[in-house]
Design a protein around this motif. Structure first.
Motif, PDB file in Angstrom:
ATOM      1  N   GLN A 174       0.879  -1.107   0.119  1.00 52.66           N
ATOM      2  CA  GLN A 174      -0.037  -0.078   0.042  1.00 52.66           C
ATOM      3  C   GLN A 174       0.759   1.399  -0.028  1.00 52.66           C
ATOM      4  O   GLN A 174       0.379   2.272  -0.327  1.00 52.66           O
ATOM      5  N   ILE A 175       2.108   1.188   0.459  1.00 56.36           N
ATOM      6  CA  ILE A 175       2.943   2.281   0.282  1.00 56.36           C
ATOM      7  C   ILE A 175       3.100   3.015  -1.129  1.00 56.36           C
ATOM      8  O   ILE A 175       3.225   4.129  -1.277  1.00 56.36           O
ATOM      9  N   CYS A 176       3.157   2.133  -1.826  1.00 53.08           N
ATOM     10  CA  CYS A 176       3.393   2.294  -3.334  1.00 53.08           C
ATOM     11  C   CYS A 176       2.512   3.298  -3.931  1.00 53.08           C
ATOM     12  O   CYS A 176       2.725   3.925  -4.718  1.00 53.08           O
ATOM     13  N   TYR A 177       1.299   3.449  -3.680  1.00 50.96           N
ATOM     14  CA  TYR A 177       0.277   4.112  -3.988  1.00 50.96           C
ATOM     15  C   TYR A 177       0.358   5.687  -3.642  1.00 50.96           C
ATOM     16  O   TYR A 177      -0.093   6.362  -4.249  1.00 50.96           O
ATOM     17  N   PHE A 178       0.896   5.757  -2.456  1.00 45.00           N
ATOM     18  CA  PHE A 178       1.135   7.156  -1.882  1.00 45.00           C
ATOM     19  C   PHE A 178       2.071   7.650  -2.679  1.00 45.00           C
ATOM     20  O   PHE A 178       1.838   8.906  -3.087  1.00 45.00           O
ATOM     21  N   PHE A 179       3.236   7.084  -3.326  1.00 42.11           N
ATOM     22  CA  PHE A 179       4.103   7.684  -4.132  1.00 42.11           C
ATOM     23  C   PHE A 179       3.616   7.976  -5.468  1.00 42.11           C
ATOM     24  O   PHE A 179       3.860   8.986  -6.061  1.00 42.11           O
ATOM     25  N   GLU A 180       2.989   7.019  -5.939  1.00 42.02           N
ATOM     26  CA  GLU A 180       2.015   7.295  -7.073  1.00 42.02           C
ATOM     27  C   GLU A 180       1.116   8.498  -7.100  1.00 42.02           C
ATOM     28  O   GLU A 180       1.017   9.390  -8.246  1.00 42.02           O
ATOM     29  N   ALA A 181       0.258   8.637  -6.154  1.00 44.14           N
ATOM     30  CA  ALA A 181      -0.465   9.802  -6.067  1.00 44.14           C
ATOM     31  C   ALA A 181       0.151  11.212  -6.106  1.00 44.14           C
ATOM     32  O   ALA A 181      -0.127  12.136  -6.585  1.00 44.14           O
ATOM     33  N   TYR A 182       1.201  11.273  -5.367  1.00 43.78           N
ATOM     34  CA  TYR A 182       2.352  12.261  -5.251  1.00 43.78           C
ATOM     35  C   TYR A 182       2.951  12.606  -6.780  1.00 43.78           C
ATOM     36  O   TYR A 182       2.975  13.740  -6.907  1.00 43.78           O
ATOM     37  N   ALA A 183       3.429  11.335  -7.465  1.00 41.61           N
ATOM     38  CA  ALA A 183       3.880  11.653  -8.926  1.00 41.61           C
ATOM     39  C   ALA A 183       2.901  12.465  -9.795  1.00 41.61           C
ATOM     40  O   ALA A 183       3.124  13.035 -10.601  1.00 41.61           O
ATOM     41  N   LEU A 184       1.324  12.008  -9.432  1.00 39.58           N
ATOM     42  CA  LEU A 184       0.344  12.165 -10.472  1.00 39.58           C
ATOM     43  C   LEU A 184      -0.142  13.795 -10.452  1.00 39.58           C
ATOM     44  O   LEU A 184      -0.834  14.439 -11.231  1.00 39.58           O
ATOM     45  N   ILE A 185       0.201  14.492  -9.353  1.00 41.83           N
ATOM     46  CA  ILE A 185      -0.134  15.976  -9.217  1.00 41.83           C
ATOM     47  C   ILE A 185       0.996  16.909  -9.483  1.00 41.83           C
ATOM     48  O   ILE A 185       2.119  16.307  -9.709  1.00 41.83           O
ATOM     49  N   SER A 186       0.446  18.144  -9.582  1.00 39.18           N
ATOM     50  CA  SER A 186       1.551  18.869 -10.136  1.00 39.18           C
ATOM     51  C   SER A 186       2.477  19.319  -8.937  1.00 39.18           C
ATOM     52  O   SER A 186       2.354  19.182  -7.724  1.00 39.18           O
ATOM     53  N   LYS A 187       3.737  19.919  -9.553  1.00 39.35           N
ATOM     54  CA  LYS A 187       4.654  20.398  -8.540  1.00 39.35           C
ATOM     55  C   LYS A 187       4.186  21.375  -7.524  1.00 39.35           C
ATOM     56  O   LYS A 187       4.434  21.484  -6.469  1.00 39.35           O
ATOM     57  N   GLU A 188       3.228  22.333  -8.064  1.00 35.19           N
ATOM     58  CA  GLU A 188       2.721  23.364  -7.168  1.00 35.19           C
ATOM     59  C   GLU A 188       1.924  22.550  -5.895  1.00 35.19           C
ATOM     60  O   GLU A 188       1.873  23.087  -4.773  1.00 35.19           O
ATOM     61  N   GLN A 189       1.013  21.542  -6.318  1.00 36.70           N
ATOM     62  CA  GLN A 189       0.195  21.127  -5.501  1.00 36.70           C
ATOM     63  C   GLN A 189       0.905  20.121  -4.585  1.00 36.70           C
ATOM     64  O   GLN A 189       0.539  19.932  -3.370  1.00 36.70           O
ATOM     65  N   ARG A 190       2.335  19.875  -4.763  1.00 34.89           N
ATOM     66  CA  ARG A 190       3.009  19.037  -3.965  1.00 34.89           C
ATOM     67  C   ARG A 190       3.563  19.736  -2.780  1.00 34.89           C
ATOM     68  O   ARG A 190       4.101  19.345  -1.861  1.00 34.89           O
ATOM     69  N   LYS A 191       3.729  21.148  -3.110  1.00 38.79           N
ATOM     70  CA  LYS A 191       4.232  21.920  -1.932  1.00 38.79           C
ATOM     71  C   LYS A 191       3.808  21.843  -0.637  1.00 38.79           C
ATOM     72  O   LYS A 191       4.609  21.758   0.475  1.00 38.79           O
ATOM     73  N   LYS A 192       2.553  21.769  -0.383  1.00 36.39           N
ATOM     74  CA  LYS A 192       1.711  21.770   0.652  1.00 36.39           C
ATOM     75  C   LYS A 192       0.591  20.757   0.670  1.00 36.39           C
ATOM     76  O   LYS A 192      -0.547  21.194   0.611  1.00 36.39           O
ATOM     77  N   LEU A 193       1.075  19.383   0.588  1.00 36.34           N
ATOM     78  CA  LEU A 193       0.025  18.156   0.478  1.00 36.34           C
ATOM     79  C   LEU A 193      -0.517  17.815   1.665  1.00 36.34           C
ATOM     80  O   LEU A 193       0.192  17.375   2.600  1.00 36.34           O
ATOM     81  N   VAL A 194      -1.928  17.668   1.949  1.00 36.03           N
ATOM     82  CA  VAL A 194      -2.422  17.200   2.887  1.00 36.03           C
ATOM     83  C   VAL A 194      -3.293  16.064   2.505  1.00 36.03           C
ATOM     84  O   VAL A 194      -4.050  16.196   1.459  1.00 36.03           O
ATOM     85  N   ILE A 195      -3.403  14.776   3.088  1.00 39.04           N
ATOM     86  CA  ILE A 195      -4.154  13.727   2.622  1.00 39.04           C
ATOM     87  C   ILE A 195      -4.962  13.263   3.699  1.00 39.04           C
ATOM     88  O   ILE A 195      -4.442  12.854   4.835  1.00 39.04           O
ATOM     89  N   ALA A 196      -6.401  13.055   3.373  1.00 39.35           N
ATOM     90  CA  ALA A 196      -7.473  12.524   4.202  1.00 39.35           C
ATOM     91  C   ALA A 196      -7.599  11.025   3.996  1.00 39.35           C
ATOM     92  O   ALA A 196      -7.996  10.989   2.790  1.00 39.35           O
ATOM     93  N   VAL A 197      -7.767  10.522   4.852  1.00 42.76           N
ATOM     94  CA  VAL A 197      -7.562   8.928   4.669  1.00 42.76           C
ATOM     95  C   VAL A 197      -8.771   8.417   5.725  1.00 42.76           C
ATOM     96  O   VAL A 197      -8.981   8.577   6.784  1.00 42.76           O
ATOM     97  N   PRO A 198      -9.728   7.949   4.808  1.00 44.61           N
ATOM     98  CA  PRO A 198     -10.808   7.030   5.567  1.00 44.61           C
ATOM     99  C   PRO A 198     -10.362   5.981   6.428  1.00 44.61           C
ATOM    100  O   PRO A 198      -9.611   5.061   5.897  1.00 44.61           O
ATOM    101  N   CYS A 199     -10.543   5.973   7.715  1.00 49.55           N
ATOM    102  CA  CYS A 199      -9.783   4.911   8.621  1.00 49.55           C
ATOM    103  C   CYS A 199     -11.075   3.905   9.129  1.00 49.55           C
ATOM    104  O   CYS A 199     -11.791   4.181   9.726  1.00 49.55           O
ATOM    105  N   GLY A 200     -10.506   2.507   8.994  1.00 49.18           N
ATOM    106  CA  GLY A 200     -11.336   1.542   9.804  1.00 49.18           C
ATOM    107  C   GLY A 200     -10.194   0.948  10.691  1.00 49.18           C
ATOM    108  O   GLY A 200     -10.193   1.073  11.951  1.00 49.18           O
TER     109      GLY A 200
END
Length: 429
Positions: A224-250
């Motif tokens: 599962q670690i792998c898709y967090f790197f992919e998510a980061y890679a898919l957004i723009s350089k500007e969006q990466r600067k202050k990225l906040v990720i909300a995770v639905p948690c069970g």
């Protein structure tokens, strides 16, 4: 890769042993001894890789030499043989990271399919293996499909009767063959407790070749670690600067994976742990008191867990990294607010489902003006057709993946949450 038991630091195993064992002594979770950090220059190169190549690289850094690069590449390509994460803009500064384009339309496909590859790698002698797991909705289907028709692998899945969606149930309770499903007359927490009791019974583990495919198994977590790197890679350089990720948690495995990605050097500014009314962790972060209540049934049923298994890993990581738990965003959302959020998302042009809606609501509330937010879409909206159709007054079409199983009979056994009965079932089948 060396790992230690969070309940007994003296018990140390390698990666393949940890996968095979599932849990350590006293039901302790395994956690990495070394937490690799990717240098910034190398991180830039890794981000520019394609998803599969990057995943092989990241997993090789974690697992080490226990699995050859050629084998690891083969396993990753076979496990992740479906469309990867997809970023869908929702508002000006918020997007959904959809993780549900796999064979069972849920993020669990990544971890379950990778684990199946590793179990196959381990079972070169073709011994009988029993995969025992509990599900609050999506794990069951992902694990069942990942191991379906695997030689000498028997899968037994426990789920709370009447507390998962009918389409979730159809995806894994109609397969038969080497997949056995048991509807437990109780909550997910009771299903999870039965799994833990089984792992605490050494004779049972020996006699049945017991293993678990819940997110307690380290192989699922690392994948599962792998898709967090992919998510980061898919957004723009500007969006990466202050990225906040909300995770639905069970069970908090998804959040644990994201935090491990951050610990490796992925520059995610912060995370928000989003729960429904089963708010043990938000209350703990607010009051400092760990006080699980009885599980509450909600429309975001895969998060109906009041005793999350992976929380000790989160605490261990924060301790090891000397991070403060106060930096972790958190919150809980009622069913009424979840319904309002689904309508709000629909009105701005995005059809979502209850779990992602919980994450979106908290992200929208807590995101600052100069930040960019991602909320994780963990399951396809059609898996919750009855709920979505009713709330949004639409008729969401069923993909063929769901339509075909929905027309088949449910093959589940039924059982009270009684360990003696479960043990008899496991040893007499």
């Amino acid at each position: 890769m060396k790992l230690y038991n969070l309940k007994n630091y003296c018990e140390q195993v390698n990666f393949l042993q940890a996968v095979k064992m599932g849990l350590g002594k006293n039901q302790g979770l395994f956690f990495p001894v070394d937490l690799p950090i990717i240098p910034k220059k190398q991180l830039k190169q890794i981000i520019e890789m394609d998803f599969l190549s990057r995943s092989v690289k990241i997993l090789s850094m974690l697992i080490g030499s226990e699995i050859s690069i050629s084998d690891l590449e083969k396993y990753v390509r076979q496990a992740f043989s479906f469309p990867g994460p997809n970023i869908v803009p929702v508002t000006k500064n918020i997007s959904c990271c959809e993780l549900f384009h796999g064979p069972t339309l849920a993020f669990k496909d990544f971890g379950a399919r990778f684990m199946a590859q590793i179990i196959s790698h381990l079972n070169i002698e073709n011994n009988i293996i029993t995969i025992l797991t509990a599900t609050s909705g999506d794990t069951g289907a992902a694990v069942a499909r990942a191991f379906y028709e695997y030689k000498n692998v028997r899968v037994v899945i426990l789920y709370p009767k009447g507390k998962i969606s009918t389409l979730q149930e159809a995806l894994f309770c109609t397969l038969g063959k080497n997949i056995t499903t048991i509807a437990i007359d109780g909550s997910f927490d009771e299903c999870q407790a039965l799994v833990k009791q089984a792992f605490n019974d050494h004779q049972l583990r020996h006699d049945t070749g017991l293993n678990s495919a819940n997110s307690i198994n380290i192989s699922r977590l690392l994948a599962q670690i792998c898709y967090f790197f992919e998510a980061y890679a898919l957004i723009s350089k500007e969006q990466r600067k202050k990225l906040v990720i909300a995770v639905p948690c069970g069970n908090f495995g998804n959040l644990t994976a994201g935090l491990l990605a951050k610990s490796m050097g992925l520059p995610i500014q912060s995370f928000i742990a989003a729960t429904n009314a089963n708010d043990t962790v938000p209350r703990f972060l607010k009051t400092g008191k760990w006080k699980p209540y009885d599980c509450i049934s909600t429309i975001s049923n895969a998060m109906d867990i009041s005793r999350p298994n992976n929380w000790p890993r989160v605490e261990e990581l924060f301790s090891r990294k000397k991070w403060k738990l106060t930096t972790l965003g958190f919150g809980s959302v009622s069913d009424a607010i979840t319904e309002q959020t689904l309508l709000k998302l629909q009105n701005i042009g995005y059809t979502s489902e209850p779990h992602a809606a919980v994450a979106y609501q908290l992200l929208q509330n807590q995101l600052k003006e100069d930040e960019f937010g991602l909320f994780l879409g963990t399951a396809h909206p059609s898996k919750f057709k009855n709920v979505i159709d009713n709330i949004l007054n639409i008729n969401i079409p069923l993909p063929e993946t769901l339509k075909a199983p929905s027309e088949l009979p449910i093959l589940s056994h039924y059982m009270k949450p009684n360990f003696k009965k479960l043990k008899h079932f496991l040893t007499s089948e």
